[in-house]
Motif scaffolding. Structure first.
Motif, mmCIF file in Angstrom:
data_model
loop_
_atom_site.group_PDB
_atom_site.id
_atom_site.type_symbol
_atom_site.label_atom_id
_atom_site.label_comp_id
_atom_site.label_asym_id
_atom_site.label_seq_id
_atom_site.Cartn_x
_atom_site.Cartn_y
_atom_site.Cartn_z
ATOM 1 N N PRO A 69 2.633 15.641 -45.197
ATOM 2 C CA PRO A 69 3.203 16.010 -46.496
ATOM 3 C C PRO A 69 4.568 15.373 -46.781
ATOM 4 O O PRO A 69 5.003 15.342 -47.939
ATOM 5 C CB PRO A 69 3.331 17.536 -46.405
ATOM 6 N N LEU A 70 5.237 14.867 -45.748
ATOM 7 C CA LEU A 70 6.546 14.240 -45.933
ATOM 8 C C LEU A 70 6.418 12.768 -46.323
ATOM 9 O O LEU A 70 7.427 12.109 -46.589
ATOM 10 C CB LEU A 70 7.365 14.339 -44.639
ATOM 11 N N GLY A 71 5.189 12.269 -46.341
ATOM 12 C CA GLY A 71 4.976 10.872 -46.700
ATOM 13 C C GLY A 71 4.859 9.947 -45.512
ATOM 14 O O GLY A 71 4.882 8.721 -45.675
ATOM 15 N N VAL A 72 4.737 10.484 -44.294
ATOM 16 C CA VAL A 72 4.586 9.644 -43.111
ATOM 17 C C VAL A 72 3.210 8.992 -43.119
ATOM 18 O O VAL A 72 2.192 9.667 -43.215
ATOM 19 C CB VAL A 72 4.771 10.463 -41.818
ATOM 20 N N THR A 73 3.203 7.675 -43.029
ATOM 21 C CA THR A 73 1.942 6.925 -42.965
ATOM 22 C C THR A 73 1.837 6.088 -41.696
ATOM 23 O O THR A 73 0.790 5.527 -41.405
ATOM 24 C CB THR A 73 1.798 5.982 -44.178
ATOM 25 N N ARG A 74 2.949 5.968 -40.949
ATOM 26 C CA ARG A 74 2.954 5.177 -39.716
ATOM 27 C C ARG A 74 3.408 6.042 -38.540
ATOM 28 O O ARG A 74 4.416 6.738 -38.636
ATOM 29 C CB ARG A 74 3.865 3.955 -39.851
ATOM 30 N N VAL A 75 2.676 5.942 -37.449
ATOM 31 C CA VAL A 75 2.954 6.730 -36.247
ATOM 32 C C VAL A 75 3.037 5.791 -35.047
ATOM 33 O O VAL A 75 2.157 4.949 -34.848
ATOM 34 C CB VAL A 75 1.850 7.777 -36.006
ATOM 35 N N PHE A 76 4.100 5.954 -34.251
ATOM 36 C CA PHE A 76 4.269 5.134 -33.051
ATOM 37 C C PHE A 76 4.544 6.034 -31.852
ATOM 38 O O PHE A 76 5.214 7.059 -31.966
ATOM 39 C CB PHE A 76 5.426 4.142 -33.221
ATOM 40 N N THR A 77 4.013 5.647 -30.718
ATOM 41 C CA THR A 77 4.326 6.311 -29.460
ATOM 42 C C THR A 77 4.861 5.268 -28.488
ATOM 43 O O THR A 77 4.567 4.079 -28.614
ATOM 44 C CB THR A 77 3.091 7.009 -28.846
ATOM 45 N N PHE A 78 5.668 5.726 -27.525
ATOM 46 C CA PHE A 78 6.226 4.859 -26.494
ATOM 47 C C PHE A 78 5.613 5.242 -25.152
ATOM 48 O O PHE A 78 5.293 6.414 -24.912
ATOM 49 C CB PHE A 78 7.742 5.004 -26.402
ATOM 50 N N ALA A 79 5.485 4.271 -24.269
ATOM 51 C CA ALA A 79 4.916 4.535 -22.946
ATOM 52 C C ALA A 79 5.357 3.423 -21.992
ATOM 53 O O ALA A 79 6.129 2.542 -22.361
ATOM 54 C CB ALA A 79 3.385 4.614 -23.026
ATOM 55 N N ALA A 80 4.846 3.475 -20.753
ATOM 56 C CA ALA A 80 5.176 2.475 -19.733
ATOM 57 C C ALA A 80 3.923 1.732 -19.294
ATOM 58 O O ALA A 80 2.822 2.271 -19.344
ATOM 59 C CB ALA A 80 5.834 3.144 -18.526
ATOM 60 N N MET A 81 4.125 0.488 -18.857
ATOM 61 C CA MET A 81 3.039 -0.324 -18.305
ATOM 62 C C MET A 81 3.502 -0.859 -16.953
ATOM 63 O O MET A 81 4.424 -1.681 -16.886
ATOM 64 C CB MET A 81 2.712 -1.488 -19.243
ATOM 65 N N ALA A 82 2.888 -0.371 -15.869
ATOM 66 C CA ALA A 82 3.276 -0.797 -14.528
ATOM 67 C C ALA A 82 2.529 -2.074 -14.146
ATOM 68 O O ALA A 82 1.301 -2.146 -14.269
ATOM 69 C CB ALA A 82 2.988 0.304 -13.519
ATOM 70 N N THR A 83 3.282 -3.081 -13.684
ATOM 71 C CA THR A 83 2.702 -4.364 -13.269
ATOM 72 C C THR A 83 3.366 -4.794 -11.953
ATOM 73 O O THR A 83 4.345 -4.174 -11.513
ATOM 74 C CB THR A 83 2.935 -5.455 -14.336
ATOM 75 N N PRO A 84 2.908 -5.892 -11.344
ATOM 76 C CA PRO A 84 3.537 -6.378 -10.100
ATOM 77 C C PRO A 84 4.901 -7.047 -10.322
ATOM 78 O O PRO A 84 5.424 -7.668 -9.386
ATOM 79 C CB PRO A 84 2.511 -7.386 -9.571
ATOM 80 N N MET A 85 5.484 -6.970 -11.486
ATOM 81 C CA MET A 85 6.775 -7.614 -11.762
ATOM 82 C C MET A 85 7.857 -7.140 -10.798
ATOM 83 O O MET A 85 7.754 -6.055 -10.198
ATOM 84 C CB MET A 85 7.222 -7.318 -13.198
ATOM 85 N N ARG A 86 8.908 -7.937 -10.652
ATOM 86 C CA ARG A 86 10.099 -7.554 -9.896
ATOM 87 C C ARG A 86 11.130 -7.007 -10.873
ATOM 88 O O ARG A 86 11.107 -7.321 -12.076
ATOM 89 C CB ARG A 86 10.682 -8.755 -9.157
#
Length: 314
Positions: A106-123
């Motif tokens: 009802p506030l006019g929100v049309t875009r939704v985003f979430t944040f998360a982590a991606m674990a890889t072999p990086m240093r």
């Protein structure tokens, strides 16, 4: 609400690997000087599954809180609503997602985003990428234009993914941004991934965020973890062929466990930081760093979030 919003976007974060999402969410809230707008009823979402014991007395454990914070963009690009959930409900994940979407549509929100982590072999010293998956093709095209690493397959576990599924059912746009972090340190806070996510999100949303403090914090943690990893690798080379399998945690982790309870000087220092943050909300992230360093954020969490209860400030 009584406030007209300009093309508002919703950003939702919950606890997860490397505290990447929560770190980015708290930083966004603090540096933009947001104020508390709404709170979802905890008893609708969580069941009491344990009690605490202190000095022999049983105390009812407080239920996790789920709160929304608001920022009105002075440049009128996108107002932001940031949802911060203290925990992910195990049995009512769809319910909280539907409640959240029903609240913001009802506030006019049309875009939704979430944040998360991606674990890889990086240093720790490697460049950290941002991975992404979108609800809609338009957002996916924008991700690619900004050189985001597209998540070609797999799953997004937890509410970070479930919320986007509910948003997709409502015909909304958006997606999930996942900051890359080293698999070896997945159980430790990794602010460098939070920084990468926020840098990308700021560009995506066309907003300005002062990332100086987060950059400094990320560099400090990165150096410590890289030094620790190098030391472990050297030790492995020296004892090559050993059957020892346990990998110790970084020294700073052990030091934290040995920290005594807060003394009068620590409390006075925190009181001073609270006073500064009350006058200037952009100082709130530095305050949170100190609360995390002293391992007392849970003790001070309500007082910290009280700083954001009313509009105004920096």
């Amino acid at each position: 609400m009584g406030e007209r919003l300009h093309d508002p976007w919703l950003v939702a974060v919950w606890p997860g690997m490397g505290t990447v999402a929560m770190g980015a969410g708290y930083y966004l809230m603090a540096k933009l000087g947001m104020h508390l707008w709404e709170e979802l009823p905890a008893r609708d979402l969580f069941e009491v599954d344990h009690v605490d014991v202190k000095d022999g007395l049983i105390q009812v454990a407080p239920l996790p809180r789920s709160r929304l914070f608001l920022w009105k963009d002075p440049q009128h690009h996108h107002d932001l609503i940031v949802f911060i959930g203290e925990a992910q409900p195990t049995a009512k994940s769809a319910l909280i997602c539907h409640q959240l979407i029903d609240l913001v549509v009802p506030l006019g929100v049309t875009r939704v985003f979430t944040f998360a982590a991606m674990a890889t072999p990086m240093r720790p010293g490697d460049h950290g990428r941002v991975f992404g998956a979108a609800i809609d093709r338009g957002t996916l095209a924008r991700f690619k234009d900004l050189d985001l690493t597209v998540l070609e397959g797999g799953q997004i576990n937890g509410l970070n993914g479930v919320l986007l599924g509910v948003a997709a059912e409502q015909g909304m746009q958006g997606g999930c941004l996942l900051g890359e972090m080293p698999q070896l340190f997945s159980q430790l806070p990794y602010p460098k991934a939070s920084l990468s996510v926020l840098e990308f999100f700021a560009t995506l949303a066309g907003i300005k965020i002062d990332l100086t403090e987060l950059e400094s914090h990320a560099q400090d943690v990165e150096k410590k973890l890289e030094t620790f990893l190098t030391r472990i690798e050297q030790a492995i080379h020296q004892v090559e062929g050993s059957t020892e399998s346990a990998v110790p945690q970084p020294d700073e982790d052990d030091d934290e466990k040995k920290k005594p309870k807060l003394n009068a000087e620590d409390r006075q220092h925190l009181d001073q930081l609270f006073a500064e943050a009350k006058q200037d909300r952009t100082r709130a992230y530095f305050l949170k760093q100190e609360l995390d360093r002293l391992k007392v954020f849970r003790e001070y969490e309500d007082r910290f979030l009280d700083l954001f209860k009313s509009p105004g400030g920096a």
